[in-house]
Design an enzyme around this catalytic site. Structure first.
Site, PDB file in Angstrom:
ATOM      1  N   TRP A  67      40.528  36.393  37.564  1.00 48.16           N
ATOM      2  CA  TRP A  67      41.462  36.253  38.672  1.00 48.16           C
ATOM      3  C   TRP A  67      42.704  35.462  38.253  1.00 48.16           C
ATOM      4  O   TRP A  67      43.414  34.956  39.095  1.00 48.16           O
ATOM      5  CB  TRP A  67      40.775  35.570  39.851  1.00 48.16           C
ATOM      6  CG  TRP A  67      39.769  36.419  40.554  1.00 48.16           C
ATOM      7  CD1 TRP A  67      39.977  37.176  41.668  1.00 48.16           C
ATOM      8  CD2 TRP A  67      38.397  36.625  40.204  1.00 48.16           C
ATOM      9  NE1 TRP A  67      38.828  37.835  42.028  1.00 48.16           N
ATOM     10  CE2 TRP A  67      37.831  37.510  41.148  1.00 48.16           C
ATOM     11  CE3 TRP A  67      37.581  36.145  39.178  1.00 48.16           C
ATOM     12  CZ2 TRP A  67      36.505  37.930  41.104  1.00 48.16           C
ATOM     13  CZ3 TRP A  67      36.263  36.561  39.136  1.00 48.16           C
ATOM     14  CH2 TRP A  67      35.734  37.437  40.085  1.00 48.16           C
TER      15      TRP A  67
ATOM     16  N   HIS B 212      37.451  40.871  50.944  1.00 49.46           N
ATOM     17  CA  HIS B 212      36.393  40.796  49.931  1.00 49.46           C
ATOM     18  C   HIS B 212      35.546  42.053  50.068  1.00 49.46           C
ATOM     19  O   HIS B 212      35.275  42.517  51.178  1.00 49.46           O
ATOM     20  CB  HIS B 212      35.538  39.542  50.105  1.00 49.46           C
ATOM     21  CG  HIS B 212      34.467  39.412  49.064  1.00 49.46           C
ATOM     22  ND1 HIS B 212      34.701  39.618  47.730  1.00 49.46           N
ATOM     23  CD2 HIS B 212      33.138  39.118  49.167  1.00 49.46           C
ATOM     24  CE1 HIS B 212      33.583  39.453  47.049  1.00 49.46           C
ATOM     25  NE2 HIS B 212      32.625  39.148  47.904  1.00 49.46           N
TER      26      HIS B 212
ATOM     27  N   ASP C 151      25.976  41.568  46.803  1.00 53.62           N
ATOM     28  CA  ASP C 151      27.329  41.199  46.369  1.00 53.62           C
ATOM     29  C   ASP C 151      27.287  40.796  44.905  1.00 53.62           C
ATOM     30  O   ASP C 151      26.695  39.780  44.548  1.00 53.62           O
ATOM     31  CB  ASP C 151      27.851  40.051  47.236  1.00 53.62           C
ATOM     32  CG  ASP C 151      29.328  39.759  46.999  1.00 53.62           C
ATOM     33  OD1 ASP C 151      29.895  40.320  46.035  1.00 53.62           O
ATOM     34  OD2 ASP C 151      29.904  38.973  47.760  1.00 53.62           O
TER      35      ASP C 151
ATOM     36  N   TYR D 160      44.685  37.402  46.238  1.00 48.64           N
ATOM     37  CA  TYR D 160      43.893  37.858  47.379  1.00 48.64           C
ATOM     38  C   TYR D 160      42.693  36.956  47.635  1.00 48.64           C
ATOM     39  O   TYR D 160      42.089  36.992  48.702  1.00 48.64           O
ATOM     40  CB  TYR D 160      43.458  39.317  47.182  1.00 48.64           C
ATOM     41  CG  TYR D 160      42.196  39.513  46.370  1.00 48.64           C
ATOM     42  CD1 TYR D 160      40.957  39.657  46.989  1.00 48.64           C
ATOM     43  CD2 TYR D 160      42.225  39.549  44.979  1.00 48.64           C
ATOM     44  CE1 TYR D 160      39.800  39.846  46.261  1.00 48.64           C
ATOM     45  CE2 TYR D 160      41.070  39.739  44.243  1.00 48.64           C
ATOM     46  CZ  TYR D 160      39.870  39.884  44.887  1.00 48.64           C
ATOM     47  OH  TYR D 160      38.719  40.062  44.158  1.00 48.64           O
TER      48      TYR D 160
END
Length: 820
Positions: free
Chosen positions: A345, A439, A462, A624
Site C-alpha cells: 500500500w 474494502h 477475508d 483508499y
C-alpha cells in the site's frame, strides 16, 4: 522484495513445509506403505468374505508409484487405453504396463483377473464431467464433485466372473491411512463405508462397467487411483498411472455436502461463473471493474491444491470447508507463510505489478505455482479476487463483496475513534483506527456444524492481511448472521468484521485538564453500503441488509451496543453529550482526473434562533485505506444562519493544485470541523471522493469461433495534459486469451492510441475479454467486452487446444495515434 523461506513451522507444527527446488502441485507418495498396516492382508481389511482366507499371508509387495507427473500438461487421457495384458514374466512393479501379483514378483499367472486398462470417462465431452459440472475445466483428467456417483469401465484380460473380487483404491498424501480418509478402499459390489461404494452396471466380454459413489464428506484433492483383483489364480494390482489420477472437489449440488446450495441460479453464478464485477471507490462514486476469475483455466486447479500443500495442511482435514477456507484466507496473502500475494500500500510498485493493473487471478496463481514465490503486489480487491477463484475452483459457492466506509478497528473497542485537540485539529499520533473508502472481501456458503444452529449460510472470509487471528494473518470464516446480531464471541474473527460494517465513528475532543470527551458520534458512517455482483447480470446487488439491521432501528442499535459491551471500551456510550441544532452535509461534484473540481459544505439551522458557525475545511489526498497525506488546501469561514435557513460554503480546487499530491486511485479526503457559537455544538465530518479515470474501449473485429484467430481493437485517450511513461496493457479472458502483457512505451498528453491484438478462443459460449492500462502517472484504467464464441465446426462444442498461450513483456507498436 520476495519473502524468504518461512522460519516458523506454521499452524500445524507437525507439517512444516520446505521449499522444493521445483514446486509440484502435490508431494510425492512414499514408495512403500506396508509398515503401517499391520499383519492383515489387503483383502482381509477391505472384504469381509475374504477375511478368513490366507490369514497368515503378508500384505502385497511394494506398491508401484511410478511417475505421478505434475498434472500441468494437457497430454491425452489414458481413458480407453488398453495395454497388452500378456507381457513377459519379467515385468516388474513400477512399469505402467505391468501388474503386481501376490508374490510381488510381477508374474502374471494364467486365470488371474488382470486389469489391462481403465477408462475413467474423463474427457470434457463424457457424461462424468458434464454431470459433475466440471466440463469447463481445461483438464483431461477426471474431475469429480464429492457425494455424486460416476461411471468407469475396466478392461480385463478375461470375462468377469461372480467369484472374482475387485476393489478400487484412492490414495492421497504422503502416508495414506484408511482412518483419516486418505486411503479409500471400495470393494466392488460389497457396499462401502462413509458413502463410498461401487456396483457393477454391466459385464460384457472383457469389459466391466462400474458405477462408483463417493462420500459427501470426502477429502478434496488429487487422488492416485488403482484397482486390485483377486481370483483363484492369484492377486493383481493395476500400477499407478498419472493419467488415471482423479480430482475430487466440494459439491454444492449435493444435499448431503455441507457446502450444498439449494438454488441453481446461485450455483451458476457463485461456482461456475468465470468472471465477475468488483466494486471500488466511494459510496457516492462507485467504480466497477470486471475481474477474470478463471477458475477453470488449465493449471489453476493445481495451483489451488498447491496452496494447501504449501501451508502444510493435513490431508485428513481437507474435507472440512471451514478449515479449508480459513487456510485459504491465510495463504492468499504472503505474511507469515510465503503465500500467494505480497501486499503493498506504499504507492511504490517498481519491483512488481501495481495492484490496479491486474485484470484477473490466473496470471497470479500460475506464477505462484510455477515459481513457488509470492507474487508482487496485491491490495484488498486482488486478494479477494484470487480468493474467489480458489474457493470456486475447489467447489465452494463464493462471491466478492465490497463494503464502503469500512472500519479498521485496532484496539477491539468496536468503535472508530478519532481524536482532536481543544481547537478540533486532528491529533494524528492518536488516530490509529482508520476508515477505508472501501474494502473487498469474500462470502462463501456452507453449513457451520462447529457453531450453534442458525449460523450457516454466508460466511465472511477475508484474505487481506490487516490484523492477526490466533497469531496468523487470516480472517474467517465468520457467520454473517453473527455479524448482523453483534454476537462477537462467535468464531472466527467476528469482532473485527463487525466493526468493519456496523461500528460507530466517535469523535473525541481533548479538554483543558487533558482528558477526552465525546463531542460527536456519527452513527451512519461505517458500512454504509455493502454490494456484490447480482446473480445472472452485471447489476449491483445490495446485500447490506444481510449484514446489519436497518440503520437507526432498535435492532441495529441493540446489535452495536451489545457488541461494544464485549469490546475494550464497554461504557463508551455512557459519555455522550451534544446538542445538534445545526446539520452539516458535504457535497462533491463528479470529479474527473485532470480537471478542476469544487467541494461544497451545506449548513442548515434546524433551531428557531440564529446560529453562528465557525467552519474549517482541510483537503488532503488519501489512499483508499484511509491513510492521508498532508493538507494541501484549507479554508476558514464564519457563517451566520437565520432560523430554519441553509447556506453553502464552496472551495474550488484546480488541477494544478492537486496534481503534485496525487496518490493511488486519485482519492481525496475533506475534513470539515465547526463550532456553533451560541450552544457549543461541535460539527465534524470526513468526506472522501475520488477522481474518475477513463475507460478503455474494446471492439471485436469479426466473429469469434473456437480454434480460429480473431482480433480485438483497444482505444485509449490520455485524459492528462502530461505524457504517460512506460505504459503497460494487460489482456486476459478465460477461454479466450491467457494472461498477456503488452509494453506500449509512452503516450503523450491528451493523445489517443489504438492497438490491435489477435487471439484464438479455446472454449465456446459467452466470454469476457478484459484489459487494463497502467503507468506511473495513471492507473485504474480498465475495459471489457463480451465475446460470444461459436463452437468449432464439427467439434461438438468442446474446447480446442489451439491458441490461448500467455505472452509476457511483448512490445506492441500502436496502430494509430491521434490528438485530443
Amino acid at each position: 522484495m520476495m519473502d524468504g523461506p518461512r522460519s516458523d513451522v506454521g499452524r500445524w507444527g507437525g507439517n512444516p513445509w520446505q521449499p522444493p527446488t521445483t514446486p509440484s502441485p502435490e508431494p510425492e507418495p512414499e514408495p512403500d506403505r506396508r509398515s503401517r498396516r499391520g499383519g492383515r492382508s489387503f483383502w482381509a481389511r477391505c472384504c469381509g468374505c475374504c477375511s478368513c482366507r490366507n490369514e497368515t499371508d503378508a500384505d502385497w509387495g511394494p506398491e508401484p508409484h511410478g511417475d505421478r507427473g505434475s498434472g500441468r500438461g494437457r497430454g491425452s487421457s489414458s481413458g480407453g487405453r488398453r495395454p497388452d495384458s500378456r507381457g513377459s514374466d519379467s515385468r516388474r512393479p513400477g512399469s505402467r504396463a505391468s501388474g503386481v501379483n501376490a508374490a510381488g514378483d510381477g508374474t502374471i499367472r494364467e486365470g488371474m483377473l488382470v486389469v489391462t486398462g481403465v477408462d475413467l470417462l474423463s474427457s470434457r465431452s463424457d457424461q462424468n464431467r458434464r454431470e459433475h459440472h466440471t466440463d469447463e475445466f481445461e483438464y483431461d483428467e477426471l474431475i469429480l464433485r464429492r457425494g455424486q456417483p460416476f461411471d468407469m469401465v475396466l478392461h480385463l484380460s478375461r470375462p468377469y466372473e461372480s467369484s472374482d473380487h475387485v476393489a478400487l483404491e484412492l490414495l492421497i498424501g504422503n502416508s495414506p491411512e484408511v482412518g483419516k480418509g486418505t486411503h479409500v478402499i471400495i470393494p466392488v459390489g460389497k457396499g462401502g463405508s462413509g458413502g463410498w461404494k461401487a456396483q457393477v452396471t454391466k459385464a460384457s466380454g472383457q469389459n466391466l462397467d462400474l458405477r462408483v459413489h463417493t462420500s459427501p464428506n470426502a477429502i478434496i484433492g488429487k487422488f492416485q487411483f488403482t484397482v486390485r483383483t483377486r481370483s483363484e489364480a492369484g492377486e493383481f494390482q493395476l500400477p499407478f498411472d498419472p493419467h488415471n489420477e482423479i480430482y475430487i472437489l466440494f459439491n454444492p449440488w449435493c444435499p448431503e455436502d455441507i457446502v450444498y446450495v439449494e438454488h441453481e441460479d446461485w450455483r451458476q453464478e457463485y461456482v461456475l461463473n468465470e468472471s465477475g464485477r468488483i466494486y471500488y471507490g466511494t459510496e457516492a462514486q462507485i467504480g466497477e471493474r470486471t475481474w477474470n476469475y478463471g477458475q477453470f483455466d488449465h493449471g489453476v486447479l493445481d495451483a489451488c491444491l498447491y496452496i494447501l500443500d504449501r501451508r502444510g495442511m493435513p490431508y485428513g482435514g481437507r474435507g472440512d470447508p471451514v478449515s479449508v477456507s480459513r487456510v485459504i484466507s491465510a495463504m492468499v496473502n504472503s505474511l507469515d507463510d510465503n503465500g500467494v500475494l505480497i501486499g503493498n500500500w506504499s504507492g511504490d510498485y517498481s519491483r512488481g505489478t501495481n495492484p490496479s493493473a491486474w485484470v484477473g487471478s490466473v496470471e497470479i496463481l500460475l506464477s505462484y505455482l510455477r515459481t513457488g514465490y509470492s507474487v508482487p503486489y496485491g491490495q484488498c480487491w486482488v486478494f479477494a479476487g484470487v480468493t474467489t477463484t480458489v474457493l470456486r475452483c475447489l467447489g465452494l459457492a463464493t462471491r466478492t463483496v465490497t463494503n464502503f466506509n469500512s472500519a479498521h478497528d485496532t484496539d477491539t473497542s468496536l468503535t472508530m475513534d478519532i481524536y482532536f485537540d481543544e481547537n478540533m485539529k486532528p491529533l494524528e499520533h492518536l488516530n490509529h483506527d482508520s476508515v477505508w473508502n472501501f474494502h473487498v472481501w469474500n462470502d462463501c456458503w456452507m453449513k457451520r456444524p462447529d457453531l450453534p444452529s442458525g449460523f450457516g449460510g454466508w460466511q465472511v472470509v477475508d484474505a487481506t492481511p490487516q490484523e492477526t487471528s490466533s497469531g496468523i494473518f487470516c480472517c474467517g470464516p465468520c457467520s454473517v448472521e453473527s455479524i448482523k446480531n453483534g454476537l462477537v464471541y462467535m468464531k472466527y474473527d467476528t469482532p473485527f468484521i463487525f466493526a468493519e460494517v456496523n461500528s460507530d465513528k466517535v469523535y473525541w475532543q481533548r479538554q483543558d485538564d487533558g482528558s477526552f470527551k465525546i463531542v460527536y458520534v456519527e452513527e451512519k458512517a461505517i458500512g454504509t453500503l455493502i454490494i456484490t455482483k447480482a446473480i445472472g447480470s452485471n447489476m449491483r446487488d445490495d446485500v447490506t441488509h444481510i449484514y446489519k439491521h436497518p440503520e437507526g432501528s432498535e435492532a441495529e442499535r441493540k446489535a452495536v451496543e451489545t457488541a461494544a459491551s464485549h469490546g475494550s471500551k464497554p461504557n463508551v456510550y455512557s459519555t455522550r453529550d451534544s446538542a445538534e441544532d445545526v446539520a452539516m452535509q458535504v457535497e462533491a461534484q463528479d470529479a474527473v482526473m485532470g480537471q478542476d473540481l469544487t467541494v461544497c459544505v451545506v449548513l442548515t439551522n434546524r433551531s428557531s434562533s440564529r446560529r453562528t458557525v465557525k467552519l474549517h475545511l482541510y483537503l488532503s489526498v488519501t489512499f483508499y485505506t484511509g491513510v492521508t497525506g498532508s493538507v494541501f488546501k484549507e479554508s476558514k469561514k464564519e457563517v451566520v444562519l437565520a432560523p430554519g435557513a441553509s447556506d453553502r460554503v464552496s472551495m474550488p480546487v484546480a488541477y494544478k493544485e492537486y496534481r503534485p499530491h496525487l496518490v493511488d486511485q486519485g482519492s481525496m479526503l475533506l475534513n470539515v470541523s465547526g463550532h456553533v457559537k451560541e450552544n457549543g455544538q461541535v460539527l465534524a465530518k470526513q468526506h472522501t471522493f475520488r477522481l474518475r479515470t477513463p475507460d478503455l474501449s474494446l471492439t471485436l473485429l469479426g466473429a469469434a469461433v473456437v480454434g480460429q484467430e480473431c482480433e480485438v481493437q483497444i482505444v485509449f485517450k490520455n485524459p492528462l495534459p502530461i505524457t504517460l511513461t512506460n505504459v503497460v496493457f494487460r489482456l486476459e479472458g478465460s477461454g479466450l486469451q491467457r494472461p498477456k502483457i503488452l509494453n506500449v512505451g509512452d503516450i503523450g498528453g491528451n493523445e489517443t492510441v489504438t492497438l490491435h491484438q489477435k487471439f484464438v478462443p479455446v472454449r465456446p459460449g459467452p466470454r469476457q475479454l478484459i484489459a487494463s492500462l497502467d503507468s506511473p502517472q495513471l492507473s485504474q484504467v480498465h475495459g471489457v467486452i463480451q465475446v460470444d464464441v461459436a463452437p468449432a465446426p464439427g467439434s461438438g462444442g468442446f474446447f480446442s487446444d489451439a491458441g490461448g498461450d500467455s505472452h509476457s513483456g511483448e512490445t506492441i507498436p500502436m496502430a494509430s495515434r491521434g490528438g485530443a
